[in-house]
Design a protein around this motif. Structure first.
Motif, PDB file in Angstrom:
ATOM      1  N   GLY A 194       7.127  19.574   5.213  1.00 37.61           N
ATOM      2  CA  GLY A 194       7.257  18.153   5.496  1.00 37.61           C
ATOM      3  C   GLY A 194       8.173  17.541   4.453  1.00 37.61           C
ATOM      4  N   ILE A 204      10.552  14.005   3.330  1.00 34.46           N
ATOM      5  CA  ILE A 204      10.971  12.630   3.592  1.00 34.46           C
ATOM      6  C   ILE A 204      12.422  12.611   4.073  1.00 34.46           C
ATOM      7  N   ASN A 255       2.765  16.265   6.899  1.00 27.98           N
ATOM      8  CA  ASN A 255       2.681  16.272   5.429  1.00 27.98           C
ATOM      9  C   ASN A 255       2.461  14.840   4.962  1.00 27.98           C
ATOM     10  N   SER A 307      -0.187  16.243  -0.382  1.00 29.59           N
ATOM     11  CA  SER A 307       0.537  16.561  -1.629  1.00 29.59           C
ATOM     12  C   SER A 307       0.498  15.325  -2.522  1.00 29.59           C
ATOM     13  N   GLU A 323       3.958  25.690  -5.054  1.00 37.03           N
ATOM     14  CA  GLU A 323       5.391  25.372  -5.016  1.00 37.03           C
ATOM     15  C   GLU A 323       6.012  25.545  -6.391  1.00 37.03           C
ATOM     16  N   ALA A 373      12.028  24.648  -6.126  1.00 34.40           N
ATOM     17  CA  ALA A 373      11.921  23.857  -4.895  1.00 34.40           C
ATOM     18  C   ALA A 373      12.700  22.555  -4.930  1.00 34.40           C
ATOM     19  N   GLY A 374      13.123  22.118  -3.748  1.00 36.60           N
ATOM     20  CA  GLY A 374      13.692  20.784  -3.606  1.00 36.60           C
ATOM     21  C   GLY A 374      12.587  19.754  -3.614  1.00 36.60           C
ATOM     22  N   GLY A 375      12.910  18.530  -3.963  1.00 36.34           N
ATOM     23  CA  GLY A 375      11.928  17.448  -3.925  1.00 36.34           C
ATOM     24  C   GLY A 375      11.073  17.404  -5.170  1.00 36.34           C
ATOM     25  N   GLY A 386      12.416  27.989  -3.311  1.00 37.77           N
ATOM     26  CA  GLY A 386      13.465  28.991  -3.434  1.00 37.77           C
ATOM     27  C   GLY A 386      13.499  30.006  -2.308  1.00 37.77           C
ATOM     28  N   GLN A 436       6.347  28.322   2.888  1.00 40.33           N
ATOM     29  CA  GLN A 436       6.755  26.970   3.276  1.00 40.33           C
ATOM     30  C   GLN A 436       8.204  26.798   2.833  1.00 40.33           C
ATOM     31  N   ILE A 437       9.041  26.458   3.794  1.00 35.28           N
ATOM     32  CA  ILE A 437      10.485  26.405   3.550  1.00 35.28           C
ATOM     33  C   ILE A 437      10.994  24.984   3.791  1.00 35.28           C
ATOM     34  N   GLY A 438      11.657  24.415   2.776  1.00 34.45           N
ATOM     35  CA  GLY A 438      12.163  23.057   2.912  1.00 34.45           C
ATOM     36  C   GLY A 438      13.675  23.014   3.040  1.00 34.45           C
ATOM     37  N   VAL A 493      16.557  21.559   5.972  1.00 33.52           N
ATOM     38  CA  VAL A 493      17.323  20.303   5.894  1.00 33.52           C
ATOM     39  C   VAL A 493      18.678  20.509   6.569  1.00 33.52           C
ATOM     40  N   ILE A 530      17.054  18.387  -3.116  1.00 35.72           N
ATOM     41  CA  ILE A 530      17.311  19.712  -2.517  1.00 35.72           C
ATOM     42  C   ILE A 530      17.010  20.795  -3.557  1.00 35.72           C
ATOM     43  N   ILE A 563      17.963  26.967  -3.736  1.00 40.84           N
ATOM     44  CA  ILE A 563      18.432  27.868  -2.671  1.00 40.84           C
ATOM     45  C   ILE A 563      19.618  27.255  -1.915  1.00 40.84           C
TER      46      ILE A 563
HETATM   47  C1  LIG Z   1      14.704  16.674   1.204  1.00 39.82           C
HETATM   48  C2  LIG Z   1      13.331  17.068   0.761  1.00 39.82           C
HETATM   49  C3  LIG Z   1      12.279  16.185   0.904  1.00 39.82           C
HETATM   50  C4  LIG Z   1      10.988  16.561   0.524  1.00 39.82           C
HETATM   51  N1  LIG Z   1       9.958  15.702   0.761  1.00 39.82           N
HETATM   52  C5  LIG Z   1       8.673  16.106   0.527  1.00 39.82           C
HETATM   53  C6  LIG Z   1       7.569  15.285   0.890  1.00 39.82           C
HETATM   54  O1  LIG Z   1       7.732  14.198   1.441  1.00 39.82           O
HETATM   55  N2  LIG Z   1       6.320  15.755   0.627  1.00 39.82           N
HETATM   56  C7  LIG Z   1       6.096  16.980   0.034  1.00 39.82           C
HETATM   57  O2  LIG Z   1       4.940  17.368  -0.166  1.00 39.82           O
HETATM   58  N3  LIG Z   1       7.139  17.774  -0.327  1.00 39.82           N
HETATM   59  C8  LIG Z   1       8.399  17.376  -0.062  1.00 39.82           C
HETATM   60  N4  LIG Z   1       9.450  18.218  -0.366  1.00 39.82           N
HETATM   61  C9  LIG Z   1       9.148  19.573  -0.862  1.00 39.82           C
HETATM   62  C10 LIG Z   1       8.958  20.502   0.345  1.00 39.82           C
HETATM   63  O3  LIG Z   1       7.794  20.144   1.051  1.00 39.82           O
HETATM   64  C11 LIG Z   1       8.868  22.000  -0.008  1.00 39.82           C
HETATM   65  O4  LIG Z   1       7.686  22.308  -0.703  1.00 39.82           O
HETATM   66  C12 LIG Z   1      10.070  22.494  -0.791  1.00 39.82           C
HETATM   67  O5  LIG Z   1      11.253  22.022  -0.200  1.00 39.82           O
HETATM   68  C13 LIG Z   1      10.080  24.022  -0.826  1.00 39.82           C
HETATM   69  O6  LIG Z   1      11.130  24.509  -1.595  1.00 39.82           O
HETATM   70  P1  LIG Z   1      12.611  24.832  -1.017  1.00 39.82           P
HETATM   71  O7  LIG Z   1      13.281  23.513  -0.917  1.00 39.82           O
HETATM   72  O8  LIG Z   1      13.181  25.707  -2.062  1.00 39.82           O
HETATM   73  O9  LIG Z   1      12.431  25.504   0.310  1.00 39.82           O
HETATM   74  C14 LIG Z   1      10.749  17.850  -0.021  1.00 39.82           C
HETATM   75  C15 LIG Z   1      11.832  18.730  -0.165  1.00 39.82           C
HETATM   76  C16 LIG Z   1      13.100  18.364   0.212  1.00 39.82           C
HETATM   77  C17 LIG Z   1      14.228  19.349   0.070  1.00 39.82           C
END
Ligand SMILES: Cc1cc2nc3c(=O)[nH]c(=O)nc-3n(C[C@H](O)[C@H](O)[C@H](O)COP(=O)(O)O)c2cc1C
Length: 316
Positions: free
Chosen positions: A21, A23, A71, A97, A139, A143-145, A174, A193-195, A199, A281, A284
């Motif tokens: 999930g 934003i 999320n 979260s 996480e 990770a992004g975010g 990652g 879990q992949i963010g 995107v 972001i 990765i």
């Molecule tokens: C653009 C973006 C927005 C995110 N927003 C949220 C969020 O609203 N809530 C949350 O729990 N995690 C958020 N995250 C973290 C992701 O849920 C996730 O755990 C993370 O991206 C995993 O790592 P990765 O980016 O390396 O795949 C966000 C990540 C990104 C890249």
């Protein structure tokens, strides 16, 4: 090949691949596309007013018969309204979260919802288990975010959390390839879990300028920022530089708040202002070079994961 483990059973999905999930990036289009592809799609409620979330829930239910989730960052206001809509829409799964898992887990579980909490340390994984959640997302630093202050990498975090809890464990941070998924599973995760990778999917609501900036990103182009405030991994741009300068000059929380403004994340990720906006972001991003349909991403990761599993480490 379909997978069969505690995560696929818990969510009733084909592959233990969860689209995070996020934003401004993961609305009903992305979530339903991932769920239709056999993974688990999550609507990112963090950027939605309650009535906007309701609209996304209705649209997601119309777009997929498969399980999907929401999320819910627990720090945001209106959380009780969000939860009311989630329960009324009979959403089967919620990933919470950024908050205390004790606060809402009981309410959600009494409504028949599976609850997963996101953590960045073994200590909070254990607290989440004690709070009664069904699974934990651990996480890592990549990770992004928003992210943990401790900077524990996924490589170190997953085995540590695995040793601390009994309930199912999902790795995040990652992971954007099948090989990355294989590594996470080898460390003790039962799903990923992949963010960031999602995107850059066709269905993500992130702005095309943001998607292009991700494809241009190289190693070292993201940084964990705002550690005094709420740590978040950002793509380096003008906004990031302003924050970094303020932090290096010892800016107070109030000054940082002012710099952040109210709508920096929307400006960057949704409206595509890649200089003035906040671009969340992960590391990765340096390996993301295309925008694909979400189903193709799920398919590619699952195929590559299976190839990696089948490949011998040592050749005779
Ligand atoms: C653009 C973006 C927005 C995110 N927003 C949220 C969020 O609203 N809530 C949350 O729990 N995690 C958020 N995250 C973290 C992701 O849920 C996730 O755990 C993370 O991206 C995993 O790592 P990765 O980016 O390396 O795949 C966000 C990540 C990104 C890249």
């Amino acid at each position: 090949m379909l997978a069969d483990n505690r995560i696929t059973q818990l969510f009733n999905i084909n592959y233990p691949i969860i689209q995070a999930g996020m934003i401004w990036a993961s609305g009903w289009r992305l979530a339903s596309a991932v769920s239709n592809a056999g993974g688990l799609g999550l609507i990112g409620a963090g950027s939605m007013y309650p009535e906007v979330l309701k609209e996304h829930l209705d649209k997601c239910k119309a777009a997929t018969d498969r399980p999907f989730g929401v999320n819910l960052p627990l720090l945001y206001p209106d959380i009780d309204q969000h939860i009311k809509h989630i329960i009324e829409a009979e959403v089967p799964i919620v990933f919470t979260s950024a908050g205390n898992p004790k606060t809402w887990t009981k309410t959600l579980k009494e409504a028949g919802i599976k609850v997963v909490h996101v953590v960045s340390s073994a200590k909070f994984a254990l607290k989440s288990q004690d709070a009664g959640v069904d699974a934990v997302v651990a996480e890592g630093f990549e990770a992004g975010g928003h992210n943990g202050r401790e900077e524990t990498t996924t490589l170190c975090l997953i085995p540590s959390v695995r040793a601390s809890i009994e309930i199912p464990l999902i790795a995040a941070g990652g992971i954007g390839t099948g090989r990355g998924m294989y590594a996470a599973m080898a460390l003790g995760a039962e799903g990923v879990q992949i963010g960031s990778r999602f995107v850059c999917s066709e269905e993500a609501s992130s702005h095309m300028a943001f998607k292009k900036a991700i494809m241009d990103a190289q190693e070292g182009d993201t940084q964990l920022s705002l550690k005094k405030h709420t740590p978040v991994r950002l793509l380096k741009n003008k906004f990031y530089n302003e924050v970094a300068l303020a932090e290096s000059e010892g800016a107070s929380l109030a000054t940082l708040e002012q710099l952040l403004g109210r709508a920096r994340a929307k400006k960057g990720m949704f409206e595509g202002d890649i200089e003035e906006g906040e671009l969340e972001i992960g590391q990765i991003s340096s390996m993301i070079n295309d925008i694909l349909p979400a189903a193709a991403i799920v398919d590619q990761i699952w195929k590559e994961f299976n190839q990696a599993v089948a490949q011998p480490f040592f050749k005779a």
